[in-house]
Each structure stands twice: as C-alpha cells, then as structure tokens.
Design an enzyme around this catalytic site. Structure first.
Site, PDB file in Angstrom:
ATOM      1  N   ASP A 322     -47.597  44.947 -11.300  1.00 49.60           N
ATOM      2  CA  ASP A 322     -46.728  43.860 -10.850  1.00 49.60           C
ATOM      3  C   ASP A 322     -47.486  42.552 -10.703  1.00 49.60           C
ATOM      4  O   ASP A 322     -46.884  41.518 -10.378  1.00 49.60           O
ATOM      5  CB  ASP A 322     -46.067  44.229  -9.514  1.00 49.60           C
ATOM      6  CG  ASP A 322     -44.570  44.432  -9.658  1.00 49.60           C
ATOM      7  OD1 ASP A 322     -44.082  44.452 -10.809  1.00 49.60           O
ATOM      8  OD2 ASP A 322     -43.883  44.577  -8.634  1.00 49.60           O
ATOM      9  N   ASP A 369     -50.275  55.968  -5.282  1.00 50.89           N
ATOM     10  CA  ASP A 369     -50.751  54.626  -4.986  1.00 50.89           C
ATOM     11  C   ASP A 369     -52.058  54.403  -5.724  1.00 50.89           C
ATOM     12  O   ASP A 369     -52.813  55.357  -6.001  1.00 50.89           O
ATOM     13  CB  ASP A 369     -50.957  54.450  -3.480  1.00 50.89           C
ATOM     14  CG  ASP A 369     -49.642  54.237  -2.745  1.00 50.89           C
ATOM     15  OD1 ASP A 369     -48.626  53.958  -3.419  1.00 50.89           O
ATOM     16  OD2 ASP A 369     -49.619  54.369  -1.509  1.00 50.89           O
ATOM     17  N   ASP A 371     -54.906  53.522  -5.032  1.00 54.85           N
ATOM     18  CA  ASP A 371     -56.186  53.924  -4.442  1.00 54.85           C
ATOM     19  C   ASP A 371     -56.247  55.418  -4.152  1.00 54.85           C
ATOM     20  O   ASP A 371     -57.257  55.897  -3.641  1.00 54.85           O
ATOM     21  CB  ASP A 371     -56.432  53.156  -3.143  1.00 54.85           C
ATOM     22  CG  ASP A 371     -55.383  53.465  -2.081  1.00 54.85           C
ATOM     23  OD1 ASP A 371     -54.224  53.096  -2.293  1.00 54.85           O
ATOM     24  OD2 ASP A 371     -55.728  54.081  -1.059  1.00 54.85           O
ATOM     25  N   ASP A 466     -39.680  54.780   0.452  1.00 55.30           N
ATOM     26  CA  ASP A 466     -39.964  56.198   0.286  1.00 55.30           C
ATOM     27  C   ASP A 466     -39.081  57.065   1.191  1.00 55.30           C
ATOM     28  O   ASP A 466     -38.371  57.962   0.715  1.00 55.30           O
ATOM     29  CB  ASP A 466     -41.449  56.479   0.544  1.00 55.30           C
ATOM     30  CG  ASP A 466     -41.992  55.699   1.735  1.00 55.30           C
ATOM     31  OD1 ASP A 466     -41.187  55.182   2.535  1.00 55.30           O
ATOM     32  OD2 ASP A 466     -43.223  55.625   1.884  1.00 55.30           O
TER      33      ASP A 466
END
Length: 882
Positions: A322, A369, A371, A466
């Site tokens: 993004d 995600d 990370d 979520d």
C-alpha cells in the site's frame, strides 16, 4: 589460659577461639559500623553462642550459604536495621519455602519441637492428597461414577442431573444471600479457604472447575453484600462516590464471571492430518500486506514464506504494498513473488486485502503481517481442518514474538515472565475455540475464500477489521478453529508510546463493533459465542474502572466520604475472601500464561489512554482512523518518556497526598476510624506500587540491535579457511549474525573469515561469515556478503524451521503466588528510583531525601534466594525424614 594472639585468625582463615565468639577482627573490618552497631553485633553474637551449637552442621550450612538465603545482607556493612531485615527475610522464606527453611533457620531445634504437631497434620494432609491424586490419575472416581450412571436410563440421568443442578443452585444462592455476622462470616470464609487450598493442590479439570465455582460464590456474595449493606443513603457525596466505585466493581465482577465461562475448559485442538495424495490439497494465496515498513523487516517474512512446505503449483505468495514503492516491486520480482498495489489506501489494511481478493483465486487465503515470519510447517498444520469441516472459515494460530515488548525490555523480564499477549493466545483463544468463537487476529491465519466472499470480504466499518470479520463469519453460520501451536514469530512494539498507540486502536475498534454490530443482538450467534465476544469488547472498557480503583481510597482520606459504609472488620471479611479466591482460581487457570498482579500493571499502564477513545467510541463510533504500528525501530539512548508517564505521575502524586492524609488521620483522627484509615492507607500504598511499575515501564532502555537475536540450540559446523571443521552448538542467531559455543577453547583471530554449515532437513548449506568475537569457547560471527539465495537459505534454516518456536511458552518457571506478588511490588519501588535517576538536576536535588527514604524502605523488602547448584547433604537427610 587462652592466648588471643595464638587464637587470632590469620589472613584468609576463619577466626578461632574467642575470635569466633566475640568478632573483634570482623568489627575492625566493618569500618562503616558505628559504636552502637558494633555493640549490638557483639551482644547478638554472644547470645547466639549461649543458645546455639555453632559447630553443628546445620549452623555451619547456614553460615556457608548465608549469601544464598540472604542475598541482600551478604557482604554488607552491619546496621541497626539488620535484625529486622533478617526477621522479614526469614519469615518470607518460611512462607515461600516451607520445606527448606525450617531446616535452615538458626533456631532449628526450637522450630523442630514447636512444629511437630503441624508436621503430623501436614503428613496426614499429604497422604489424603496423594490418595486423591492416585484415584484421579487411575480414573477410579470416574469409573465409580460411570458404574452408578450405567444402571440408569437416559431419562433417569436427566432427572438426576436436574435435581442435582437445582440443589446446587439453591445451595449457591443460600451461600450468596444469607447475611452473617462477623464471626459467622469469618468461619464461612475460613472453611471455603481451606477447601480451596485442598482443591488447588489436586490435579485435573474437575478441581479447577470447583475452584472456579468457589470463587464465583465468594465474589457474588461480596457483590450482594456491597449492594445491600454498604451504601450511605443519608449523604449525597457518600452515595455518589460509593455508586461510582460500586459500578466499577460490578464491571470487574462481570468481566471475572465471563472470563471463567470463556476459559474454564480450553479445547486444546490438535492438527488434522492431510490426505496422502497432494492433488487433494487446496490452492493457497499467501498475502503479506505492508504500508510503510522497512524492506529489511518485510524481506525476512518473504524469505520464510518461500520455504513453506506445500506443492509449488498450489502456493502463490503476494506482497501487498500500500506504499507503492518501486524498491518493493523490484524485490518481489527478484525473489519471484507476486506484487499487488492499488491507486489509493481506502479502508487501510482491510481495503488492501479486499483489493487483493479480487485479483487472486486460491481456495484458501493465508495472511501474515509483514513482520511475522512463518515456519515451513504452517500450512500442513492448519489446512487439514478445512478438508475435515466444509463449514470451517478460519484457522487462527498464536502471535508469537521473538523480540521483547516495552514491558519486557524496560523491566528486564524477557524470557522470565509471560508476555502480555500470552494470556489471550495461550488460554482465552483456546477457551473460545470450545464455543466455536475463536477470533481472527489479522495475521498468522488461514481463511476460506468462499466464506469471505459470502460476507462481502473483510469488514471495513471499524479499525479492527480482524475481529469484526470473524464476528460476521460466525453470524453467517461459518465455523472457526484455533491451534495453540506457534507457527510464526514477529517483532513486538519497540517503545511504550507505540505499544499504547496499538492498544488504543484495538480498544477503539472493539468498542466500535460493540456499538455498530453488538454481538448480544442480531441473528446467527449461539449464547456462548455472544458471551465470548461481549467479554472481549468489555475488556477494552477497563480504562475508567481502573482509574476509579486507583483513586477510590482518596475519597475517604481527602474528602472524608464513606464510599463503603461498613465497619472496617466487615470490609476485610468480605474483600479478602473475594480477592484470595479470585487469585487462586486465576492462578490455577492462568499461571502458565500470566502471573498474578501483572494484569494489574498492564491495565494501569493503558487505563488513562484507552479511557478517552473508548468513551468517545461509545457515543461516536464512526470517529477514529487506522494507524500502523511501527516495528523494527531503534532506541540509541535510554531516556524517560515524560509525556507518556505524565498521567502516572499525577496519579502517584494524588496517592502520595492520600498517604500523607492517612498518617495524619491515624494520629489526629477519631479513634473509631483507625481501622478504616489503615485499610485506605494500605489501598493507597498498593496503588502507589502498581503506579510505580507503570512509571518503571516509561523509562525506555537502550536498544541498538536492528536484528534481534533468537536463542536456540542447534548443531552446526564451523569451518576455518585452512580446512579444519569443528562441530559446535549455535546458541543464538539473527539475520546478521550468530553466537556459537565450541566444544573446546581455540585460539582464533577476531576478524578472520570462516564458514558456517547449517542443515535444513537432509540438505546442508554453507554461509560465509567473519569472526566478530572470540572469547574462549564462545564465538560470535557476522554474516557478510551473502547472496540473495544465501539470505533466503539462512532464514529458512533458522527462523523458518518447523520447531523454531515450539515450547517457547514453557520456559517460565512455576509460579509462586507470594513471589509473583513481591516481584510486581518491587517493580513499583524500582519505578520511583528510575524516576529519580531521570529527573532534572534541580528536581533530583529536591527529591534526594525521598529517594534515600525509598531506598532505605526497599532494603527491608525480602529477596528471592539465589539458585544453588546442589543442596547440602544434611538437607537431603532431613527432607527425606519428613
């Protein structure tokens, strides 16, 4: 005649003769000791010589292990307060080490004779518990119950269950509502406490359920008493402040009861096997959304995803950028993964994922995600449940972190205390799974595309897409599953401010869901699913109640308002059982995932910051924007976050003022209020220590490692340029280097090149490195000049191993209730000392007397004994006799 010269100890020897009894030489060495201190020591030593057999093995063992059992008193100049310090430490050891201390205290013979009846009682108690344990382990009780029930028809069983249920409910209601006097309440509390202590020592689920039942009865009785007997209706101020406190207590009681329902019986789901024919395995689109994170953080996740064990034609990896960065596009093309971007950032992460859904077509969607680094077994452990249950929409796995969060780093508890999130991912989600209410947590999960399309994609109405997506899936009849096996690990937030910002977003989003899509109403959810969701949302409303608890005792101390209009004795007889039973049940349920009082610290840190956004979200749920949590940052120098700590400092000042008023009221207030003043003073002191822990977290500790090290024990080979190869152990690793332990010390040159050989399955990989540290057997290496393929192989040999994060949550020691309480309270004192260390110079000079007072008071606090490599032989002998 005794020759003092002949009997004097030579340097390095213990004193002999009178020197062993009357410590002249020892007193001369204590240069800081005053004359009064020296005289006191001489008197104590003389009394000890008259009463004790100083040459006995017990006394010699105490002398030998003095530094272990009294670590804060070893190698210390004697002072007048030392007898009290020894007494408090001995009492602390007596309570926390009941088996060892009675053999170690100096007056062992007196103790032995005085506690003989207690030991006999304990022996019978142990025999009863052992018999119950054997019966539970052998299944005799269950077998006897099944034998009785086998002779009954199904209808008779239903009738019996109904009758027992009615009798139990009637008895519970009687225990909750029956008014008692002080003596009856004391006897009732003691009986329930003794029963709880017996149950707490028994293994199994049934004793745990009984502990929860006892805690529920005692807590309900406390709340019933509060509503019926503790409001002062004749005073407007007392009634108003009393109702505020009662509302906060009602909230805490509701969350406690819902928590018992939610986590009393964790499902502990196991992985479902996949078919032997890989042609039946579904296609998976693995998506890694990113916005403004550094490429060094993202590429490790991509490298690990490339190594996931799944048929090559059925796994497609997509980098969802993004941030629309050209460097990410080139990186994706270089490593061979898909790159997806869009012209705007509408709806943040949820919009990014929804856009990617329109460009992909896999049967399943795995989300990480950027990370969170997945291990190679992730899909093989999670996808099997989708083939077993066609209505399964979600399989969630834990969020595990290999870097310390602000609490762990600033307080130095990383690897010693459970992480803040382990309660949710270790217990709560497992409990939700029993009721088909496991949440989607935004990462480390697999979802069915058909289920997402059925609800219109990921929810975009709130900032917690979520949990809202999971709620919609459950409303439409889809199922969820939770596997409590860490299959990925990520980076925790670096600073306290970033941590608080992340929690503010979670709190705002959950309250937005509560307002816009309340789980208590609407169709599609079972009663227990509603309870699990509403408890998760109520949890984030804890800000205001926590602030009430941190300021409630000030109502009496500063305003003389009776917020609990009852005698001090009755307050203790109702409050203490409520707290004790809740702690016992909580420890039984949560000890592997959160130690006692740590929840108080976490909630105190967040209380001020989540109170405002959650309150606003209740009235204006559309307000608030998605914020990305910063990861992978550095803290070059330690500093104190005064801006974040400001609310804690205000609360600490108010409670300190209240403590001063408590002292004043003790000396100058009415005599009949002394009990109330003492209770309020203790409450204020507890608040000060908890707030001090929050202050300690605000002192940011230096963090200069961009690549966090992960501890491990791996067999590797270190090959030197001359061809010699040495088998050794890998003790820690990161993407930039590793620590190695050699079998024997070698003479190596720092800065010389070498090669590290690592295995992945049956394949072996070689990584060029440089020796950065050479300390005997301990070698540090740095990876230099790795090619792109070698970087991928390194990540897959370390972070992405199937067993990389297994048993990580089992590294904490067994919880000791009193020890956990003391450790949290000690953090409070440490917080004020850190505040003094970071204070400006002028303020530090003003606070120096207070700092000295705090240090002096903290010197009386007991310490945990140091670990010993072995127990003295006489201890083995005496323990075996017991």
């Amino acid at each position: 005649m005794v020759d003092p010269v002949r009997d004097a100890a030579r340097p390095g020897e213990r004193p002999r003769g009178p020197a062993a009894i009357w410590p002249y030489r020892y007193l001369r060495e204590c240069r800081g000791a005053t004359a009064a201190t020296a005289m006191l020591l001489c008197v104590l030593q003389a009394l000890a010589w008259l009463v004790l057999h100083l040459e006995s093995p017990v006394w010699q063992a105490v002398r030998r292990d003095h530094g272990r059992w009294f670590p804060h008193l070893a190698n210390k100049v004697p002072t007048l307060g030392d007898p009290l310090r020894y007494g408090l430490q001995g009492l602390w050891l007596l309570l926390t080490r009941p088996v060892v201390l009675p053999r170690l205290i100096v007056w062992h013979r007196l103790w032995h004779s005085a506690t003989a009846p207690l030991r006999r009682l304990r022996l019978w108690h142990g025999l009863i518990l052992d018999r119950l344990r054997r019966r539970l382990q052998n299944g005799r009780i269950e077998t006897a119950t099944e034998t009785v029930l086998a002779g009954l028809s199904r209808r008779q069983r239903g009738v019996l269950a109904g009758v027992l249920g009615l009798l139990g409910t009637a008895l519970a209601l009687l225990c909750i509502t029956e008014p008692f006097g002080s003596q009856a309440q004391l006897l009732f509390s003691l009986l329930l406490w003794m029963l709880a202590m017996v149950l707490w020592r028994l293994p199994g689920t049934f004793p745990t359920l009984l502990l929860i039942l006892l805690s529920a009865i005692v807590s309900c009785r406390y709340l019933w008493w509060r509503y019926n007997s503790t409001l002062h209706w004749d005073s407007a101020l007392d009634l108003t402040l009393g109702l505020v406190l009662l509302a906060a207590e009602t909230y805490a009681w509701l969350v406690l009861m819902l928590g018992y329902v939610q986590s009393s019986w964790p499902l502990r789901r196991k992985p479902a096997p996949l078919p032997a024919d890989t042609a039946q395995w579904p296609t998976v689109d693995l998506m890694i959304p990113t916005y403004n994170e550094d490429l060094a953080v993202v590429q490790t996740t991509v490298f690990a995803a490339l190594g996931i064990d799944w048929p090559a034609g059925k796994l497609r990896i997509h980098l969802l950028d993004d941030g629309r960065r050209e460097s990410f596009r080139r990186f994706a093309a270089e490593v061979g993964v898909g790159y997806i971007t869009r012209p705007d950032n509408r709806h943040a992460k949820a919009g990014n994922l929804n856009h990617a859904l329109t460009l992909t077509d896999g049967e399943l969607v795995a989300i990480f995600d950027c990370d969170h680094v997945p291990v190679r077994s992730f899909l093989q452990l999670t996808v099997g449940w989708f083939l077993r249950d066609p209505k399964l929409a979600l399989v969630q796995t834990p969020h595990h972190f290999f870097s310390p969060d602000p609490f762990e780093r600033n307080l130095g508890t990383f690897g010693c205390e459970p992480n803040e999130g382990e309660l949710f991912y270790g217990l709560v989600q497992d409990g939700n799974d029993l009721w088909n209410a496991a949440f989607f947590c935004g990462s480390c999960a697999v979802l069915r595309r058909a289920a997402l399309e059925a609800i219109g994609g990921f929810a975009v109405e709130t900032v917690t897409e979520d949990a809202h997506t999971a709620l919609r899936l459950h409303r439409h009849g889809w199922n969820s599953a939770y596997l409590r096996i860490p299959q990925a690990a990520g980076l925790a937030t670096e600073t306290l401010a970033a941590h608080i910002g992340q929690r503010i977003r979670w709190a705002r989003g959950m309250v937005q869901i509560l307002r816009t899509d309340n789980p208590l109403f609407g169709k599609g959810l079972s009663p227990f699913q509603r309870l699990c969701y509403i408890n998760a949302m109520l949890h984030f409303l804890a800000g205001l109640p926590r602030l009430v608890f941190l300021t409630a005792p000030l109502a009496f101390l500063l305003l003389h308002a009776y917020i609990i209009y009852a005698p001090a004795l009755m307050i203790l007889l109702y409050v203490l059982p409520h707290m004790i039973h809740a702690s016992l049940a909580g420890s039984r349920l949560q000890s592997d995932y959160r130690h006692i009082l740590w929840g108080e610290l976490y909630e105190t840190v967040l209380a001020w910051y989540i109170a405002r956004p959650t309150t606003l979200a209740l009235f204006a749920p559309k307000l608030g924007a998605f914020n990305v949590t910063a990861k992978g940052g550095l803290i070059p120098d330690g500093w104190f976050d005064w801006r974040t700590a400001r609310p804690y400092l205000v609360l600490a000042a108010l409670n300190a003022l209240g403590l001063g008023f408590a002292v004043w009221r003790l000396f100058f207030g009415p005599a009949e209020e002394i009990g109330t003043v003492l209770i309020s003073g203790l409450w204020v002191l507890f608040n000060l220590l908890i707030i001090g822990g929050a202050v300690a977290v605000s002192a940011e500790v230096r963090q200069v490692r961009r690549n966090h090290r992960v501890t491990a024990v791996l067999e590797v080979v270190l090959r030197l340029p001359d061809g010699r190869a040495y088998p050794c152990l890998l003790s820690d690793y990161s993407v930039g280097g590793a620590g190695i332990e050699l079998p024997q010390a070698l003479t190596l040159t720092q800065g010389s090149p070498a090669t590290l050989l690592l295995a992945r399955g049956r394949r072996e990989f070689a990584f060029p490195c440089t020796l950065s540290r050479c300390l005997g057997r301990q070698i540090g290496i740095r990876f230099d000049g790795l090619s792109r393929q070698q970087q991928i192989d390194l990540v897959q040999c370390t972070f992405a191993r199937a067993d990389a994060w297994l048993n990580r949550t089992e590294r904490y020691g067994e919880e000791r209730l009193l020890g956990s309480v003391a450790s949290v309270l000690r953090l409070g004192g440490r917080g004020y000392l850190r505040l003094f260390e970071h204070a400006p110079g002028r303020l530090r000079r003003l606070l120096r007397p207070v700092s000295r007072l705090l240090r002096w008071l903290s010197s009386f606090l007991p310490r945990s004994p140091l670990p010993a490599s072995s127990i003295p032989p006489f201890l083995h002998m005496e323990v075996s006799k017991a």
